[in-house]
Design an enzyme around this catalytic site. Sequence first.
Site, PDB file in Angstrom:
ATOM      1  N   CYS A  44       0.798  -1.227   0.000  1.00 10.28           N
ATOM      2  CA  CYS A  44       0.000   0.000   0.000  1.00 10.28           C
ATOM      3  C   CYS A  44       0.829   1.274   0.000  1.00 10.28           C
ATOM      4  CB  CYS A  44      -0.939   0.006   1.199  1.00 10.28           C
ATOM      5  SG  CYS A  44      -1.952  -1.482   1.305  1.00 10.28           S
ATOM      6  N   HIS A  65      -2.847   8.472   5.743  1.00  6.95           N
ATOM      7  CA  HIS A  65      -3.047   7.110   5.253  1.00  6.95           C
ATOM      8  C   HIS A  65      -4.510   6.732   5.445  1.00  6.95           C
ATOM      9  CE1 HIS A  65      -2.032   3.108   4.045  1.00  6.95           C
ATOM     10  NE2 HIS A  65      -2.320   2.583   5.220  1.00  6.95           N
ATOM     11  N   GLU A  83      -1.662   5.831  13.163  1.00  9.95           N
ATOM     12  CA  GLU A  83      -1.199   6.974  12.382  1.00  9.95           C
ATOM     13  C   GLU A  83      -1.299   8.260  13.192  1.00  9.95           C
ATOM     14  OE1 GLU A  83      -1.823   9.268   8.107  1.00  9.95           O
ATOM     15  OE2 GLU A  83      -3.431   7.978   8.865  1.00  9.95           O
ATOM     16  N   LYS A 124      -9.000   8.376   1.024  1.00 11.94           N
ATOM     17  CA  LYS A 124      -9.577   7.032   0.905  1.00 11.94           C
ATOM     18  C   LYS A 124     -11.056   7.014   1.263  1.00 11.94           C
ATOM     19  CE  LYS A 124      -5.254   4.502   1.842  1.00 11.94           C
ATOM     20  NZ  LYS A 124      -4.329   5.628   2.106  1.00 11.94           N
ATOM     21  N   HIS A 161      -9.369   2.571  -0.859  1.00  5.59           N
ATOM     22  CA  HIS A 161      -7.937   2.298  -0.698  1.00  5.59           C
ATOM     23  C   HIS A 161      -7.424   1.702  -2.001  1.00  5.59           C
ATOM     24  CE1 HIS A 161      -4.114   1.280   0.703  1.00  5.59           C
ATOM     25  NE2 HIS A 161      -4.391   0.792   1.896  1.00  5.59           N
ATOM     26  N   PHE A 205       1.310  -3.091   4.594  1.00  7.28           N
ATOM     27  CA  PHE A 205       1.587  -4.421   5.127  1.00  7.28           C
ATOM     28  C   PHE A 205       3.097  -4.609   5.239  1.00  7.28           C
ATOM     29  CE2 PHE A 205      -2.200  -7.463   4.067  1.00  7.28           C
ATOM     30  CZ  PHE A 205      -3.016  -6.712   4.886  1.00  7.28           C
TER      31      PHE A 205
END
Length: 807
Positions: free
Chosen positions: A201, A334, A345, A366, A371, A430
């Site tokens: 991501c 994010h 975050e 997002k 996403h 990830f």
Amino acid sequence: MTNLPNETTNPTDEAPRDRQDRRHPGDRHDDVRAGRPAGARRVVVCGVGAVTAQGSGAATLWEGVRAGRTAIGPVRGLPMDGYLTDIGGEVTERRLPAYDYLAAFGGVDREPAFDFALTAAEEAVAAAGLTTVPADRWGVAFGTCNGGLRSAEKILRRARAGTSPPGDSRHYLLVPPHAIAEALSGAFGLKGPVLSVNTACASGAHAIGHAVEVIQAGRADAMLVGGSDAFTETAFAGFTSLESLSTRPAAPYSRDRDGLSLGEGGGALVLVEESVARAAGVPILAEVLGYGLSADGYHATAPHPAGEGAARAIRAALGSAGLAPEDVGYINGHGTGTPKNDSAESAAVRGALGAAAEKVALSSTKSMVGHLLGAAGAVESIVTVLALREQTAPPTANFTDVDPRCGLDAVPGTARPLTMTAALSNNFAFAGANACVAFGLPGSRFEAPPAPLDDRVVVTGFGAITAAGSTTAELWDAWNTGRVLGADEDGLRLARADFDPGRRMTPRERRRLDRLGQLAVASCRDALEDAGLTAHERVGVVLGTGLGPMRSIEDFLLPVLAGEPSHANPAVFPNTVFNAAAGQVAMATGARGPASTATAGNAAGASALTIAHDLLRSGRADAVLCPAADDLSPGVLAAYRGLGLALGPYTLAEGAVTLLLERASTARARGARVLAEFAGHGTTSDAAGVGAWDGHGDGVDRAMRIALADAGVAPRELTAIWANAAGFAAADVPAARAIDRLAAEASCPVLAPKRTLGEPVGAGAQLAAVLAVTGWRHGGTAGPVLINSSSLGGTHISLVLRPGSEI
């Protein structure tokens, strides 16, 4: 993987071996080094393009986001039965790109991730209007999470249904992530450095960071950067298995948020060295002030709860940009909408900005497009650039109530006029790969700290697990004695790595690692031990892999295709991302510095080494582990058979080879043994299209000459050339012709270890480096050597090593 090059070649041809002086007109040995920065090279954004659920075009994206319009709804393009949700940010306005990427190999079935990338890039390149930069000074850095995985899913479904048309296997050429970057190179005729980045991501943000390094190091004047991903059954099944999807449009930072919404699309930006842009009179939208990367080293999917790794990335971005926390007016967060990510975050922003965090606007794109995985960093950077330009903080849509675990200003519901000169874009992925990019208004002269003193990059440790054995000594013995590795298996010749992971990791560690991760971790631990180094926050990981985690993707996907999403295994899904192995290395070793994953096919290991080299030269780390690892899964072998690529003398090999690179100054300070100097490198592209090469070897020729100039080495000084040759004539013959044109001394041997040890896919450069250095230790001629690696899609990388005794 490749078709025959444009020039017809005879598989039995031998390249000319005479050493006539046929030098390239640009071949000269002087004090000008191609890759050394000359003064402060600023990087600006001159064009943007996007394809998202908001529609086609960056303007459409910005209008929808500024208005707070949620473009997340029922998905029509995939079968959605059995998932936690049936909604997503789907691209419904499909505009086909002008470039026919299928023509290079005779394909007929389009790959949406390619279409998104090319369409966004066409807009960005047209908007920039940059016509003054030569093709060899303009490169590509592109990120993706899934690459052409949708094509693989369709191939497998057709095979299961017995409806595969003739030549369907050709579409496997669209599956590898690097094929998108090479398609972009071909579409626009860009022959400079081509990088394919896959950090899940955070891929799009990493692509921007690596492109900045390329420009600042003087290796290119312009870079086409971005990211692209399309909806896949794998992604929906995977996030369903993790129970991470929301049944309603995602509500990042809200108290009642319950999951993410997947999206698809692509984003592209044209980055240009500032003086080049101003001389060309092209528009300048913003400046890339700096960036930061880090590894969490914490968990395969969950962020560190206190956001420690993300905070390091944000602080690194501020430091490289010369920004104080109070200089930041806006952060495009994010903001996935999952409980753990949003609170982590928020903690990271507080940890990095301190008291200034309470005053900064932090919103999530997002919430309106979903996403976009590997495209998120690119699309969200575009939004950040346009927010600066329009002096407007876009909102977080779907926001309901403040969560005290987040608590920062999420700009709920409605856009806000905001005076600002600098903004950040956050992306976390990830495997704990974190990225933050800092942008500034054109003309806002934030002064970055002085560049570090010119420092050399050295090799201080090795680790190798190959078909020859589990040590570098066994690898050397196989090469030195001429032992031919491999055995025939069902029409292919394979050299498999047989090793005991229990010797290097605990049973608990082994349980969470797939075979690719086990190979990478074991070889990295050996390299650290060889170097006598304990990893820490100034030690990074840049992994190269040509095939990626295909075994885990097959293990996860095949049950889903055979049954339904309920068959998806949540324990396997985290290992389906290409950067999973790099994340496992960080967790196992404690290397929490810059982390990235390069996926340039058979040149992936070489690409990882070039990225690490430039990170070290710019002072972003003190040491970097550079493993190159590949695993031959059943699906990979089926693809090779279907494409007819591993026939005749070609042997496919698997394993992992790791080099530990360090800055010379830090290596000396700790009294390390220096094995070699990594003196220079060059990367070029044939720009011939997906799976195609230039039959004359011009790209190989240019890569070698750039690397030699970068290292300050003349061809006549070389003591060996380690060729890419592996027994595939369509690639080997043009490369041999290029080596002949280099006009090294007649006594300089051209060595081809892959002919006997096998083609280790992405690990060819690391393999040659270990053999070259070990050869010096065993009394071989000590002097500069050239190491060549090429993808089977026309990306060429050359590296120059010197003996450690010479520095």
